[in-house]
Scaffold this motif. Structure first.
Motif, mmCIF file in Angstrom:
data_model
loop_
_atom_site.group_PDB
_atom_site.id
_atom_site.type_symbol
_atom_site.label_atom_id
_atom_site.label_comp_id
_atom_site.label_asym_id
_atom_site.label_seq_id
_atom_site.Cartn_x
_atom_site.Cartn_y
_atom_site.Cartn_z
ATOM 1 N N GLU A 19 51.212 43.548 22.395
ATOM 2 C CA GLU A 19 51.615 45.004 22.916
ATOM 3 C C GLU A 19 50.296 45.782 22.226
ATOM 4 O OE1 GLU A 19 55.234 47.505 22.153
ATOM 5 O OE2 GLU A 19 55.680 45.417 22.668
ATOM 6 N N ARG A 20 49.239 46.187 23.774
ATOM 7 C CA ARG A 20 48.741 47.492 23.162
ATOM 8 C C ARG A 20 49.178 48.158 22.178
ATOM 9 N NH1 ARG A 20 44.626 43.582 25.528
ATOM 10 N NH2 ARG A 20 45.563 42.366 27.396
ATOM 11 N N THR A 21 47.986 48.778 22.122
ATOM 12 C CA THR A 21 48.158 49.405 21.179
ATOM 13 C C THR A 21 48.681 51.666 21.553
ATOM 14 O OG1 THR A 21 46.079 49.820 20.470
ATOM 15 C CG2 THR A 21 48.174 49.561 18.541
ATOM 16 N N ARG A 22 47.609 50.992 23.724
ATOM 17 C CA ARG A 22 47.253 52.179 24.052
ATOM 18 C C ARG A 22 48.833 52.173 25.261
ATOM 19 N NH1 ARG A 22 42.248 52.588 26.800
ATOM 20 N NH2 ARG A 22 43.472 53.683 28.911
ATOM 21 N N CYS A 23 49.377 53.448 25.108
ATOM 22 C CA CYS A 23 50.486 53.705 26.454
ATOM 23 C C CYS A 23 50.126 53.330 27.656
ATOM 24 C CB CYS A 23 51.167 54.003 25.720
ATOM 25 S SG CYS A 23 51.116 55.822 25.153
ATOM 26 N N GLY A 24 50.499 54.096 28.869
ATOM 27 C CA GLY A 24 50.189 54.293 29.902
ATOM 28 C C GLY A 24 50.769 52.940 30.845
ATOM 29 N N CYS A 25 50.487 53.282 32.289
ATOM 30 C CA CYS A 25 51.084 52.103 33.031
ATOM 31 C C CYS A 25 49.890 51.423 33.162
ATOM 32 C CB CYS A 25 50.614 52.992 33.979
ATOM 33 S SG CYS A 25 51.949 52.715 35.198
ATOM 34 N N CYS A 26 50.488 50.441 32.871
ATOM 35 C CA CYS A 26 49.241 48.968 33.468
ATOM 36 C C CYS A 26 49.743 49.332 35.277
ATOM 37 C CB CYS A 26 49.646 48.057 32.303
ATOM 38 S SG CYS A 26 48.509 47.068 32.123
ATOM 39 N N TYR A 27 48.686 48.804 35.333
ATOM 40 C CA TYR A 27 48.332 48.427 37.441
ATOM 41 C C TYR A 27 48.037 46.941 37.468
ATOM 42 C CZ TYR A 27 49.152 52.767 37.621
ATOM 43 O OH TYR A 27 49.268 54.469 36.979
ATOM 44 N N ARG A 28 49.016 46.490 38.672
ATOM 45 C CA ARG A 28 48.657 44.638 39.190
ATOM 46 C C ARG A 28 47.091 45.400 40.103
ATOM 47 N NH1 ARG A 28 51.575 42.794 43.123
ATOM 48 N NH2 ARG A 28 52.069 40.459 42.366
ATOM 49 N N PRO A 29 46.158 44.454 39.831
ATOM 50 C CA PRO A 29 45.227 44.500 40.790
ATOM 51 C C PRO A 29 45.371 43.278 41.875
ATOM 52 C CG PRO A 29 44.463 43.203 38.684
ATOM 53 C CD PRO A 29 45.586 44.259 38.229
ATOM 54 N N SER A 30 44.877 43.971 43.240
ATOM 55 C CA SER A 30 45.466 43.142 44.394
ATOM 56 C C SER A 30 44.176 42.107 43.948
ATOM 57 C CB SER A 30 45.271 44.155 45.146
ATOM 58 O OG SER A 30 46.082 44.833 45.649
ATOM 59 N N VAL A 31 44.575 41.118 45.420
ATOM 60 C CA VAL A 31 43.844 39.895 44.090
ATOM 61 C C VAL A 31 43.407 39.148 46.161
ATOM 62 C CG1 VAL A 31 43.627 39.750 41.990
ATOM 63 C CG2 VAL A 31 45.071 38.084 43.041
ATOM 64 N N ASP A 32 42.288 38.559 45.689
ATOM 65 C CA ASP A 32 42.571 37.252 47.285
ATOM 66 C C ASP A 32 42.005 36.263 46.289
ATOM 67 O OD1 ASP A 32 42.308 39.642 49.221
ATOM 68 O OD2 ASP A 32 40.471 39.179 49.440
ATOM 69 N N ILE A 33 42.328 35.228 45.980
ATOM 70 C CA ILE A 33 42.284 34.208 45.619
ATOM 71 C C ILE A 33 41.901 32.970 47.161
ATOM 72 C CG2 ILE A 33 42.946 32.173 44.216
ATOM 73 C CD1 ILE A 33 44.650 33.540 42.781
ATOM 74 N N VAL A 34 40.669 32.361 46.737
ATOM 75 C CA VAL A 34 40.053 31.613 47.977
ATOM 76 C C VAL A 34 39.175 30.143 47.485
ATOM 77 C CG1 VAL A 34 37.963 31.835 49.779
ATOM 78 C CG2 VAL A 34 38.872 33.941 48.675
ATOM 79 N N GLU A 35 39.426 29.141 47.926
ATOM 80 C CA GLU A 35 39.457 27.750 47.663
ATOM 81 C C GLU A 35 38.653 27.168 48.373
ATOM 82 O OE1 GLU A 35 42.897 25.392 46.780
ATOM 83 O OE2 GLU A 35 41.204 23.925 46.635
ATOM 84 N N GLN A 36 37.493 27.184 47.446
ATOM 85 C CA GLN A 36 36.564 26.423 48.598
ATOM 86 C C GLN A 36 36.210 25.064 48.013
ATOM 87 O OE1 GLN A 36 33.505 29.865 46.736
ATOM 88 N NE2 GLN A 36 33.166 30.361 49.501
ATOM 89 N N GLU A 37 34.660 24.366 48.328
ATOM 90 C CA GLU A 37 34.939 23.016 48.287
ATOM 91 C C GLU A 37 35.013 22.787 46.765
ATOM 92 O OE1 GLU A 37 31.825 19.888 49.785
ATOM 93 O OE2 GLU A 37 33.315 20.623 51.409
ATOM 94 N N ASP A 38 34.004 23.886 45.877
ATOM 95 C CA ASP A 38 33.951 22.892 44.498
ATOM 96 C C ASP A 38 34.410 24.004 43.316
ATOM 97 O OD1 ASP A 38 32.112 24.879 45.382
ATOM 98 O OD2 ASP A 38 30.319 24.434 44.930
ATOM 99 N N GLU A 39 34.785 25.287 43.905
ATOM 100 C CA GLU A 39 35.137 26.522 43.146
ATOM 101 C C GLU A 39 36.505 27.305 43.363
ATOM 102 O OE1 GLU A 39 31.922 29.535 42.509
ATOM 103 O OE2 GLU A 39 32.089 30.023 44.506
ATOM 104 N N LEU A 40 36.991 28.060 42.932
ATOM 105 C CA LEU A 40 38.293 28.815 43.137
ATOM 106 C C LEU A 40 37.459 30.317 43.330
ATOM 107 C CD1 LEU A 40 40.770 27.504 41.311
ATOM 108 C CD2 LEU A 40 40.775 27.719 43.489
ATOM 109 N N LEU A 41 37.303 31.006 43.526
ATOM 110 C CA LEU A 41 37.189 32.259 43.586
ATOM 111 C C LEU A 41 38.057 33.978 44.091
ATOM 112 C CD1 LEU A 41 33.958 34.196 44.234
ATOM 113 C CD2 LEU A 41 34.352 33.307 46.711
ATOM 114 N N VAL A 42 38.091 34.440 42.617
ATOM 115 C CA VAL A 42 39.316 35.031 42.894
ATOM 116 C C VAL A 42 38.358 36.516 42.997
ATOM 117 C CG1 VAL A 42 40.517 36.419 41.082
ATOM 118 C CG2 VAL A 42 40.595 33.577 41.174
#
Lengths: 132, 149
Positions: A19-42
């Motif tokens: 648990e974090r000591t700071r209160c308040g709302c935590c947001y869920r960032p929107s993501v793109d996850i892309v799989e390339q030949e040799d890496e994952l890009l987030v």
């Protein structure tokens, strides 16, 4: 009279394990996850964060992104308040074998870009066929 | 929300909003990660008032300064964003998640007081667009001295 389909920031489903000591709302960032030949890009949308306040952890195949975001205004007289400002938190289970030592992160224009290089063992390998 | 706040939108956008709402109702929330979040609605804004200015803030991650267009006319602030589509390196790849909005957005905010359109300033830092709209002299609070007898 809030417009129903205003793009809202979804709250994070689960806050950090500890648990974090700071209160308040935590947001869920929107993501793109892309799989390339040799890496994952987030790519994660985290507007208003600071690069030195972003924590990226990769442990046992779990990628954890956390950013502490301080409020930008305090005690203002809002005429219209459609989104809130707060920390970002999201975790992913990464199924691909990733070379943890080579993960790199970059933050620019409010977007966090993570590069997770695939482990050597699972990279596609081309095998040359020699003529007999 | 405490204050009703009319926003003027192009009829086409209103229709699109209506369609979005309908589809959202039928098919569950949009943007479940599988489809690119194009036209998912208009971006959210925060508006607050200071003594001498109105402040408008919008979160626009990944947007460069030349992709933002801010204009003030007839008591309305209009913000146009054109978030660039995927870059070259993202082509021919597999998307596991695709939640970030792409494409163009616009938002019109009706301003409750008269502003000095010549001195509107906009700044973009870390994906946060902040617009300062100084109030016109007629809209500023004025202190009136009360004379004694």
């Amino acid at each position: 009279m809030e417009n129903q389909n205003t793009v809202t920031k979804p709250a994070a489903e689960q806050t950090a394990v500890a648990e974090r000591t700071r209160c308040g709302c935590c947001y869920r960032p929107s993501v793109d996850i892309v799989e390339q030949e040799d890496e994952l890009l987030v790519m994660a949308d985290m507007p208003g964060a600071q690069s030195d306040a972003i924590d990226v952890k990769f442990e046992d195949g779990t990628l954890e992104i956390y950013a502490a975001v301080a409020p930008r205004q305090e005690g203002e007289d809002y005429l219209l308040r459609e989104y809130g400002v707060g920390d970002y938190y999201r975790t992913f289970q990464v199924s691909e074998a990733v070379d943890a030592a080579k993960i790199s992160a970059q933050y620019a224009d409010g977007v966090l870009t993570l590069r997770l290089p695939k482990a050597e063992a699972i990279k596609p390998r081309k095998i040359a066929v020699s003529a007999g | 929300m405490a204050f009703g706040y009319p926003t003027t939108r192009h009829p086409f956008h209103q229709l699109r909003d209506e369609m979005d709402r309908l589809l959202t109702g039928f098919l569950g929330p949009a943007g479940d990660g599988l489809l690119p979040a194009v036209f998912r609605g208009h971006p959210a804004v925060n508006v607050w008032e200071k003594d001498d200015a109105l402040m408008v803030e919008m979160e626009v991650p990944g947007v460069k300064t030349d992709e933002v267009e801010v204009s003030v006319a007839k008591g309305e602030l209009s913000i146009r964003i054109n978030r660039a589509a995927e870059t070259e390196e993202e082509k021919h790849v597999t998307y596991h998640r695709r939640e970030r909005p792409i494409g163009s957005f616009s938002r019109v905010v009706r301003l409750p007081v008269e502003v000095d359109a010549d001195h509107v300033a906009a700044a973009l830092h870390d994906g946060v667009l902040t617009i300062t709209l100084p109030k016109a002299p007629s809209a500023k609070p004025r202190k009136i001295n009360v004379a004694g007898t």
